[in-house]
Design a protein around this motif. Structure first.
Motif, mmCIF file in Angstrom:
data_model
loop_
_atom_site.group_PDB
_atom_site.id
_atom_site.type_symbol
_atom_site.label_atom_id
_atom_site.label_comp_id
_atom_site.label_asym_id
_atom_site.label_seq_id
_atom_site.Cartn_x
_atom_site.Cartn_y
_atom_site.Cartn_z
ATOM 1 N N ARG A 105 -11.094 90.145 23.644
ATOM 2 C CA ARG A 105 -11.483 89.409 22.434
ATOM 3 C C ARG A 105 -11.545 90.325 21.221
ATOM 4 O O ARG A 105 -11.232 89.898 20.105
ATOM 5 C CB ARG A 105 -12.826 88.714 22.668
ATOM 6 C CG ARG A 105 -12.707 87.498 23.585
ATOM 7 C CD ARG A 105 -14.052 86.978 24.024
ATOM 8 N NE ARG A 105 -13.908 85.756 24.819
ATOM 9 C CZ ARG A 105 -14.835 85.283 25.633
ATOM 10 N NH1 ARG A 105 -15.998 85.929 25.766
ATOM 11 N NH2 ARG A 105 -14.628 84.166 26.318
ATOM 12 N N GLN B 142 -6.270 83.574 18.145
ATOM 13 C CA GLN B 142 -7.375 84.415 18.583
ATOM 14 C C GLN B 142 -8.256 83.680 19.588
ATOM 15 O O GLN B 142 -8.687 84.248 20.584
ATOM 16 C CB GLN B 142 -8.218 84.840 17.379
ATOM 17 C CG GLN B 142 -9.430 85.669 17.749
ATOM 18 C CD GLN B 142 -10.361 85.913 16.585
ATOM 19 O OE1 GLN B 142 -10.000 85.723 15.418
ATOM 20 N NE2 GLN B 142 -11.595 86.333 16.867
ATOM 21 N N SER B 143 -8.496 82.392 19.352
ATOM 22 C CA SER B 143 -9.398 81.638 20.228
ATOM 23 C C SER B 143 -8.771 81.345 21.590
ATOM 24 O O SER B 143 -9.475 80.942 22.522
ATOM 25 C CB SER B 143 -9.808 80.321 19.560
ATOM 26 O OG SER B 143 -8.721 79.411 19.482
ATOM 27 N N ASN C 267 -9.937 81.974 26.930
ATOM 28 C CA ASN C 267 -10.342 80.574 26.934
ATOM 29 C C ASN C 267 -9.357 79.795 27.796
ATOM 30 O O ASN C 267 -8.360 80.336 28.267
ATOM 31 C CB ASN C 267 -10.413 80.007 25.518
ATOM 32 C CG ASN C 267 -11.727 80.341 24.829
ATOM 33 O OD1 ASN C 267 -12.795 80.283 25.447
ATOM 34 N ND2 ASN C 267 -11.660 80.709 23.564
ATOM 35 N N PRO D 187 -13.144 75.376 23.567
ATOM 36 C CA PRO D 187 -13.396 76.319 22.472
ATOM 37 C C PRO D 187 -12.181 76.595 21.596
ATOM 38 O O PRO D 187 -12.330 76.913 20.415
ATOM 39 C CB PRO D 187 -13.855 77.588 23.206
ATOM 40 C CG PRO D 187 -14.393 77.106 24.507
ATOM 41 C CD PRO D 187 -13.531 75.935 24.882
ATOM 42 N N SER D 188 -10.983 76.486 22.153
ATOM 43 C CA SER D 188 -9.775 76.794 21.385
ATOM 44 C C SER D 188 -9.462 75.734 20.339
ATOM 45 O O SER D 188 -8.725 76.006 19.388
ATOM 46 C CB SER D 188 -8.577 76.946 22.328
ATOM 47 O OG SER D 188 -8.756 78.046 23.182
ATOM 48 N N GLU E 129 -12.419 76.380 14.490
ATOM 49 C CA GLU E 129 -11.217 77.187 14.690
ATOM 50 C C GLU E 129 -10.047 76.599 13.915
ATOM 51 O O GLU E 129 -9.256 77.323 13.296
ATOM 52 C CB GLU E 129 -10.883 77.284 16.179
ATOM 53 C CG GLU E 129 -11.888 78.064 17.005
ATOM 54 C CD GLU E 129 -11.993 79.518 16.574
ATOM 55 O OE1 GLU E 129 -10.970 80.113 16.183
ATOM 56 O OE2 GLU E 129 -13.098 80.057 16.618
#
Length: 664
Positions: free
Chosen positions: A29, A244-245, A249, A289-290, A295
């Motif tokens: 991360r 990035q996310s 994930n 989360p992505s 985001e």
């Protein structure tokens, strides 16, 4: 790996606040955050028209997207189903040479020409004929659009066994990487062909083409619009976040751009859609989360100036709509309003017309083929990878010669292999005659090793490594070596055992082990095989420094056997390599055993590079394959072994090298 902060040996432990600390997750991360910051800064500074063409070319190269404007579509319709205000046609058409896709074509009543929409489904059971995508397709058609809904590569009627649902990602979809393709690239290639098809239909206005989809399908719609300028408006739903996310994930291989974070962020892909029209929709109650609204808004914030730079600031829009991950009625209404505005030139504030409720039919009724009737040309991932793999191998055997150093340089690039420089050695406790040691590299990576000293250094030292962690090493192998008086060095490779990631294991769930770690590394331009090969080189160099006169042997089990072979061209150590229960080739074998090995094994482009036969040809010592098998873990009979032996000898001839290779 590079830019690692100092890491703890444990795969995950609770700190003083009771929070699980996961060094590997933190490392990846951190790298992703640093890369994203660089790309967002670059996006703010560039003149976009000078950058867009170069970025498109880079994406095409990394994904393997292909364009076939002259390839005949060979459209075939197998049935038509009349519904209120529209007709559904079950079709198939050619997307790649000798490869056909199944699809549904929703045709509104009236003569047209109508605008056309490519609707790409996500990971819903039933694929194009899932209840949700029937609803969305009918909604689009009843608003006066021709809607083409293809089965995504490997999904729906294109699964390995016709009519049997399967997940198109994980090891199956990742197998495309080994032949130099990507699941993302195959999907984009085929969706470009979907636009080709719409543009040939007499009742479609080819100047008014749009695209939309949800989740993985929204991702497809975004990439299609970024690479095909015929798409005038696009609405990706519950799919836009940040690259990035994606790191550490839950995401599918179909959303993977290998090396993506080495050269761009998702905002750059959104920028490629300018000056055409883009509306992004995310769910207020998103769980992944992505795809969280926050985001998406980060990417939107950096993409919007690109549209403004091109004087089309009103061509980009984003909405967060109440609901969970899906494509609910409010999202559909927002999508149609956007298409009406940009494909029908309707007022921006004009609400969609009310339409009748969807008429849901069974997947079998909408299918292009009946049971057992699917044409062989509707290829699956398994049939495509098998055919392409053998074609590639035949081409390799026709090469006259190669330059070994150039070949090794290219292998470094494919692996993302970097030299690990030893910074510090931390001795640990000594128990049962074994010393635990931490090798800490200059980049901060920690490699845990255990060394049992040899009874006599002249007897040599055996390095033993297993692709599922040192605890899986066969006791018989350890006892045999001990009886010979040799020293034994064992280690937990990155991502395994005490060097593992509790976060990744939890995210993987029922998927193939290392799904999360391998996919995250690929985004960062690295591979697990490259990481493991570097660790093996470092461990052998260290033990040689401790026992300069000792001969070192390396034995790798299962996936770690491949890592040993990848290390072989880059170190004069060991004196002998033995790989056990390891595949002898990256040729695709069968989907039935596709998850026999974990996802650490995949290396983009390794088959066109030269396969395992070329790895062996470039090795610096003899290699023994014990219980060699296929990529699906099946034992090889004598005929198959002779064929592989012939390939290995041909690679040695091409490389002008003689390496003692044995199959046992």
């Amino acid at each position: 790996m590079k830019n690692f902060p100092s890491a703890d040996l444990l795969a995950g432990h609770r700190n003083h606040r009771g929070i699980i600390d996961d060094p590997l997750a933190r490392q990846l991360r951190t790298q992703a955050a640093e890369a994203a910051d660089r790309h967002w800064h670059t996006l703010q500074a560039v003149a976009w028209e000078e950058t867009a063409a170069q970025l498109r070319e880079h994406i095409v190269a990394q994904t393997g997207v292909a364009f076939y404007p002259q390839l005949p579509l060979l459209l075939k319709e197998t049935k038509r189903i009349p519904l209120q205000g529209l007709t559904v046609a079950a079709i198939r058409y050619q997307t790649l040479p000798d490869v056909f896709a199944t699809a549904s074509l929703y045709i509104p009543s009236g003569e047209g020409p109508h605008p056309g929409i490519v609707l790409t489904h996500g990971h819903w059971e039933g694929a194009r004929n899932s209840v949700l995508f029937q609803e969305v397709a009918q909604y689009i058609a009843r608003h006066g659009y021709v809607c083409l809904v293809p089965d995504a590569w490997g999904a729906g009627e294109r699964s390995t066994v016709a009519g049997v649902e399967e997940y198109h990602g994980s090891n199956l979809g990742a197998s495309l990487l080994n032949i130099g393709k990507t699941l993302l690239g195959m999907q984009v290639t085929e969706n470009i062909r979907a636009v080709d098809l719409l543009c040939t239909l007499p009742y479609v206005d080819h100047d008014r083409i749009g695209a939309t989809g949800a989740s993985g399908g929204g991702n497809q719609a975004m990439w299609l619009a970024a690479l095909d300028t015929r798409v005038r408006a696009v609405v990706p739903v519950v799919s836009v976040g940040t690259f990035q996310s994606y790191i550490m994930n839950s995401n599918c291989v179909c959303e993977l751009l290998p090396g993506g974070l080495t050269f761009t962020e998702e905002a750059g892909v959104l920028g490629l859609i300018a000056p055409r029209a883009l509306r992004v929709i995310n769910a207020g109650e998103e769980a992944n989360p992505s795809f969280m609204p926050a985001e998406m808004q980060r990417s939107y914030r950096y993409a919007q100036p690109i549209f403004e730079q091109l004087d089309v600031g009103n061509h980009i829009d984003h909405q967060v709509i109440a609901g969970t991950h899906g494509y609910n009625v409010a999202m559909q209404a927002s999508m149609i309003a956007w298409f009406n505005r940009h494909l029908k030139q309707r007022p921006a504030n004009e609400p969609p017309l009310p339409v009748s409720a969807a008429e849901i039919r069974s997947a079998g009724e909408l299918a292009t083929y009946g049971p057992g009737a699917r044409e062989a040309a509707v290829q699956t991932t398994a049939t495509f990878c098998t055919g392409e793999g053998h074609r590639i191998r035949e081409a390799l055997m026709q090469v006259s010669s190669i330059e070994p150093e150039k070949k090794k340089h290219r292998l470094r690039q494919l692996l993302g292999l970097q030299e690990a420089q030893l910074r510090q050695v931390n001795p640990q406790l000594v128990t049962d005659g074994r010393q635990a040691v931490q090798l800490i590299t200059a980049s901060g990576n920690v490699l845990p090793i255990w060394l049992k000293q040899p009874a006599n250094p002249a007897a040599g030292i055996a390095v033993l490594v297993h692709g599922q962690g040192r605890d899986r090493l066969p006791a018989s192998a350890v006892s045999d070596i001990t009886a010979e008086g040799k020293g034994i060095l064992t280690l937990d490779l990155w991502g395994t055992g005490s060097h593992g990631s509790v976060t990744a294991t939890q995210i993987d769930g029922k998927l193939s082990p290392h799904h999360t770690l391998s996919r995250s590394m690929l985004w960062l331009g690295q591979t697990m095989m490259g990481q493991w090969a570097g660790e093996l080189c470092l461990a052998m160099q260290w033990v040689q420094s401790q026992y300069p006169e000792a001969a070192i042997q390396l034995t790798g089990f299962r996936e770690a056997g491949l890592a040993a072979l990848y290390a072989a061209p880059f170190t004069p150590l060991p004196s002998k390599i033995t790989v056990v229960d390891t595949p002898v080739s990256y040729l695709f074998d069968t989907a039935e055993g596709v998850d026999h090995y974990n996802m650490s094994v995949h290396v983009p482009g390794i088959l066109p590079w030269g396969d395992i036969g070329m790895l062996a040809a470039l090795a610096n010592g003899p290699i023994t394959f014990r219980n060699p098998c296929t990529l699906s873990g099946r034992p090889l009979d004598a005929t198959a072994l002779r064929a592989h032996w012939g390939f290995f000898k041909t690679m040695q001839r091409i490389a002008d090298r003689q390496v003692d290779v044995r199959f046992e």
